[in-house]
Write a protein that holds these residues in place. Structure first.
Motif, PDB file in Angstrom:
ATOM      1  N   GLY A 102      70.348 -12.531  32.686  1.00  0.00           N
ATOM      2  CA  GLY A 102      70.186 -13.228  31.416  1.00  0.00           C
ATOM      3  C   GLY A 102      68.934 -14.080  31.420  1.00  0.00           C
ATOM      4  N   VAL A 103      68.151 -13.992  30.352  1.00  0.00           N
ATOM      5  CA  VAL A 103      66.930 -14.787  30.202  1.00  0.00           C
ATOM      6  C   VAL A 103      67.044 -15.584  28.907  1.00  0.00           C
ATOM      7  N   ASP A 104      67.123 -16.898  29.038  1.00  0.00           N
ATOM      8  CA  ASP A 104      67.240 -17.768  27.876  1.00  0.00           C
ATOM      9  C   ASP A 104      65.842 -18.142  27.402  1.00  0.00           C
ATOM     10  N   VAL A 105      65.324 -17.350  26.478  1.00  0.00           N
ATOM     11  CA  VAL A 105      63.970 -17.583  25.973  1.00  0.00           C
ATOM     12  C   VAL A 105      63.887 -18.931  25.267  1.00  0.00           C
ATOM     13  N   GLY A 106      64.958 -19.312  24.594  1.00  0.00           N
ATOM     14  CA  GLY A 106      64.978 -20.612  23.942  1.00  0.00           C
ATOM     15  C   GLY A 106      64.807 -21.749  24.925  1.00  0.00           C
ATOM     16  N   ALA A 107      65.373 -21.590  26.134  1.00  0.00           N
ATOM     17  CA  ALA A 107      65.218 -22.629  27.151  1.00  0.00           C
ATOM     18  C   ALA A 107      63.780 -22.691  27.652  1.00  0.00           C
ATOM     19  N   VAL A 108      63.119 -21.533  27.756  1.00  0.00           N
ATOM     20  CA  VAL A 108      61.700 -21.530  28.140  1.00  0.00           C
ATOM     21  C   VAL A 108      60.887 -22.317  27.118  1.00  0.00           C
ATOM     22  N   VAL A 109      61.127 -22.043  25.850  1.00  0.00           N
ATOM     23  CA  VAL A 109      60.406 -22.749  24.789  1.00  0.00           C
ATOM     24  C   VAL A 109      60.712 -24.243  24.828  1.00  0.00           C
TER      25      VAL A 109
ATOM     26  N   VAL B 154      51.868 -17.298  32.558  1.00  0.00           N
ATOM     27  CA  VAL B 154      52.781 -16.168  32.395  1.00  0.00           C
ATOM     28  C   VAL B 154      52.393 -15.022  33.320  1.00  0.00           C
ATOM     29  N   LYS B 155      51.767 -15.353  34.436  1.00  0.00           N
ATOM     30  CA  LYS B 155      51.402 -14.333  35.423  1.00  0.00           C
ATOM     31  C   LYS B 155      52.659 -13.741  36.055  1.00  0.00           C
ATOM     32  N   ALA B 156      52.467 -12.640  36.780  1.00  0.00           N
ATOM     33  CA  ALA B 156      53.582 -11.941  37.430  1.00  0.00           C
ATOM     34  C   ALA B 156      54.701 -11.653  36.434  1.00  0.00           C
ATOM     35  N   ASP B 157      54.290 -11.162  35.237  1.00  0.00           N
ATOM     36  CA  ASP B 157      55.245 -10.826  34.177  1.00  0.00           C
ATOM     37  C   ASP B 157      56.122 -12.024  33.838  1.00  0.00           C
ATOM     38  N   ALA B 158      55.462 -13.165  33.608  1.00  0.00           N
ATOM     39  CA  ALA B 158      56.170 -14.419  33.316  1.00  0.00           C
ATOM     40  C   ALA B 158      57.197 -14.703  34.413  1.00  0.00           C
TER      41      ALA B 158
ATOM     42  N   ALA C 206      56.814 -11.151  30.337  1.00  0.00           N
ATOM     43  CA  ALA C 206      55.766 -11.802  29.553  1.00  0.00           C
ATOM     44  C   ALA C 206      55.775 -11.329  28.103  1.00  0.00           C
ATOM     45  N   ALA C 207      56.100 -10.061  27.878  1.00  0.00           N
ATOM     46  CA  ALA C 207      56.119  -9.532  26.516  1.00  0.00           C
ATOM     47  C   ALA C 207      57.220 -10.172  25.684  1.00  0.00           C
ATOM     48  N   LEU C 208      58.228 -10.692  26.354  1.00  0.00           N
ATOM     49  CA  LEU C 208      59.329 -11.381  25.674  1.00  0.00           C
ATOM     50  C   LEU C 208      59.012 -12.859  25.475  1.00  0.00           C
ATOM     51  N   ILE C 209      58.447 -13.473  26.496  1.00  0.00           N
ATOM     52  CA  ILE C 209      58.308 -14.928  26.524  1.00  0.00           C
ATOM     53  C   ILE C 209      57.032 -15.418  25.846  1.00  0.00           C
ATOM     54  N   ALA C 210      55.905 -14.747  26.080  1.00  0.00           N
ATOM     55  CA  ALA C 210      54.640 -15.234  25.516  1.00  0.00           C
ATOM     56  C   ALA C 210      54.662 -15.298  23.989  1.00  0.00           C
ATOM     57  N   PRO C 211      55.144 -14.275  23.285  1.00  0.00           N
ATOM     58  CA  PRO C 211      55.181 -14.394  21.818  1.00  0.00           C
ATOM     59  C   PRO C 211      56.064 -15.543  21.336  1.00  0.00           C
TER      60      PRO C 211
ATOM     61  N   LEU D 161      56.594 -18.361  22.944  1.00  0.00           N
ATOM     62  CA  LEU D 161      55.829 -19.589  23.164  1.00  0.00           C
ATOM     63  C   LEU D 161      54.719 -19.738  22.129  1.00  0.00           C
ATOM     64  N   ALA D 162      54.087 -18.636  21.770  1.00  0.00           N
ATOM     65  CA  ALA D 162      53.028 -18.700  20.762  1.00  0.00           C
ATOM     66  C   ALA D 162      53.598 -19.164  19.426  1.00  0.00           C
ATOM     67  N   ARG D 163      54.768 -18.653  19.071  1.00  0.00           N
ATOM     68  CA  ARG D 163      55.388 -19.087  17.813  1.00  0.00           C
ATOM     69  C   ARG D 163      55.739 -20.567  17.848  1.00  0.00           C
ATOM     70  N   ALA D 164      55.996 -21.091  19.061  1.00  0.00           N
ATOM     71  CA  ALA D 164      56.349 -22.505  19.205  1.00  0.00           C
ATOM     72  C   ALA D 164      55.129 -23.410  19.228  1.00  0.00           C
ATOM     73  N   GLY D 165      53.930 -22.810  19.266  1.00  0.00           N
ATOM     74  CA  GLY D 165      52.721 -23.623  19.221  1.00  0.00           C
ATOM     75  C   GLY D 165      51.844 -23.543  20.449  1.00  0.00           C
ATOM     76  N   CYS D 166      52.249 -22.805  21.471  1.00  0.00           N
ATOM     77  CA  CYS D 166      51.411 -22.644  22.664  1.00  0.00           C
ATOM     78  C   CYS D 166      50.234 -21.747  22.299  1.00  0.00           C
ATOM     79  N   ARG D 167      49.030 -22.211  22.570  1.00  0.00           N
ATOM     80  CA  ARG D 167      47.837 -21.464  22.181  1.00  0.00           C
ATOM     81  C   ARG D 167      47.056 -20.924  23.366  1.00  0.00           C
ATOM     82  N   ARG D 168      47.400 -21.340  24.564  1.00  0.00           N
ATOM     83  CA  ARG D 168      46.633 -20.909  25.734  1.00  0.00           C
ATOM     84  C   ARG D 168      47.573 -20.383  26.816  1.00  0.00           C
ATOM     85  N   PHE D 169      47.181 -19.246  27.402  1.00  0.00           N
ATOM     86  CA  PHE D 169      47.993 -18.600  28.428  1.00  0.00           C
ATOM     87  C   PHE D 169      47.123 -18.260  29.632  1.00  0.00           C
ATOM     88  N   PHE D 170      47.728 -18.360  30.809  1.00  0.00           N
ATOM     89  CA  PHE D 170      47.064 -17.977  32.048  1.00  0.00           C
ATOM     90  C   PHE D 170      47.818 -16.815  32.686  1.00  0.00           C
ATOM     91  N   VAL D 171      47.057 -15.829  33.154  1.00  0.00           N
ATOM     92  CA  VAL D 171      47.605 -14.743  33.967  1.00  0.00           C
ATOM     93  C   VAL D 171      46.772 -14.662  35.237  1.00  0.00           C
TER      94      VAL D 171
END
Length: 358
Positions: free
Chosen positions: A7-14, A32-36, A41-46, A48-58
């Motif tokens: 189980g991955v709680d994306v809401g908790a990540v945000v 979000v390196k090593a697949d977050a 990463a495909a689940l979590i990065a979007p 976070l972006a919707r929550a206002g995160c504008r910069r990502f590191f891999v």
């Protein structure tokens, strides 16, 4: 259904990102390196972006290319830099390299000349990790001749803390002082220093851009203290079979566990191929409805065994919680003699992944 469930709680990540961002004096990115960290990463990065995160590191160019496909116009920086020959791909995909050596700077300068424009980058100066980044000699060369940065639009100068999670570590104070001197030599260039644990050093590691990683995914950034982050991961597996053995009988490869009494042994379909480290053999404690269930015998590639003698309610199909509310990822890491980062990034691909949306 016999597949173990991750189980991955994306809401908790945000929520974790928002909490960290609220406490930081500058901007907060997301690593979000090593697949977050193994969670997608495909689940979590979007999210976070919707929550206002504008910069990502891999870490790698391949990770950056894949992230660009799901992250829209987000700013993506590549910690390992731009591989030789990939400069055109970086420019076309608007990827920002971290320049880790003077050779990196020279190649990016040449790419800028060929493109006819200044190209964005981060400059990494090593202040004590002795891994990537300009070493003392290379940094001295920059101070002598700034022309090695011509054509490079430096967005940040960065470094990486070696012992931020260790309270009062003298090497942290030394790194912070070295980084302050580096930043002073590059007036007008924004700074990036704090990782997950560094964000809890308050003013000591304050910088313009923080780079939290493991804290986003529920790992404790302040070991020895209560975890301020929300849990993100759960892992549970159904019992495949119950075996009853007599006193003196052994379980698993090489018979490393021997029954002292008549025992019920439950087998689940999770092994070291799924990221359940072999070092957890005879050490991991699962949970069933909050009660501890000890792992016995050696973990094999696809299977693990648990002593459920004192839990007669456990039958084939019962779920054993390996990571969850009663047994956090840091607890599993401690039992394995490692860190939460390794547990998370080792999670295998055979789990049935269930995401809890924001």
């Amino acid at each position: 259904m016999t597949a173990p469930v991750l189980g991955v709680d994306v809401g908790a990540v945000v929520a974790n990102w928002r909490s960290l961002a609220a406490s930081h004096g500058g901007e907060t990115a997301a690593v979000v390196k090593a697949d977050a960290y193994g969670l997608g990463a495909a689940l979590i990065a979007p999210a976070l972006a919707r929550a206002g995160c504008r910069r990502f590191f891999v870490a790698t160019a391949d990770e950056a290319m894949a992230l660009r496909d799901v992250a829209g116009a987000a700013w993506i920086a590549v910690l390992n830099g731009c591989p030789a020959g990939c400069e055109g791909d970086f420019i076309d995909r608007a990827l920002v390299p971290v320049l880790n050596s003077l050779a990196d700077c020279a190649r990016w300068q040449e790419a800028a000349r060929a493109a006819g424009q200044a190209l964005p980058a981060l400059l990494h100066v090593d202040t004590g990790m002795s891994r990537l980044g300009l070493d003392a000699g290379e940094w001295a060369a920059v101070l002598r001749d700034r022309s090695c940065l011509d054509g490079i639009a430096l967005q940040f100068v960065m470094s990486h803390l070696a012992s931020a999670e260790v309270a009062g570590a003298p090497e942290t104070a030394a790194q912070v002082a070295r980084f302050a001197a580096v930043a002073a030599a590059l007036p007008g260039v924004a700074t990036s220093l704090a990782n997950s644990s560094g964000m809890f050093l308050r003013e000591a590691a304050r910088s313009d851009l923080a780079r939290p990683g493991v804290a986003l995914y529920g790992g404790n950034p302040v070991p020895g203290q209560p975890n301020p982050m929300r849990a993100v991961v759960t892992l549970a597996a159904p019992v495949l079979q119950i075996r009853v053995i007599g006193p003196g009988e052994t379980v698993g490869y090489n018979g490393t566990w021997r029954a002292a009494r008549r025992s019920r042994i439950a087998t689940i379909g999770v092994g070291y191929a799924d990221g359940l480290a072999r070092t957890l053999s005879n050490r991991l404690t699962a949970r069933h409805e909050g009660r501890p269930v000890p792992l016995v015998g050696r973990i094999s590639m696809d299977l693990s065994t648990f002593d459920v003698t004192d839990l007669p309610e456990i039958v084939p199909g019962s779920m054993l919680e390996l990571i969850g509310p009663g047994h956090a990822v840091d607890d599993v890491a401690a039992e394995a003699g490692t860190i939460a980062y390794e547990i998370l990034t080792s999670l295998g691909r055979r789990y049935r992944r269930v995401a809890k949306s924001v």
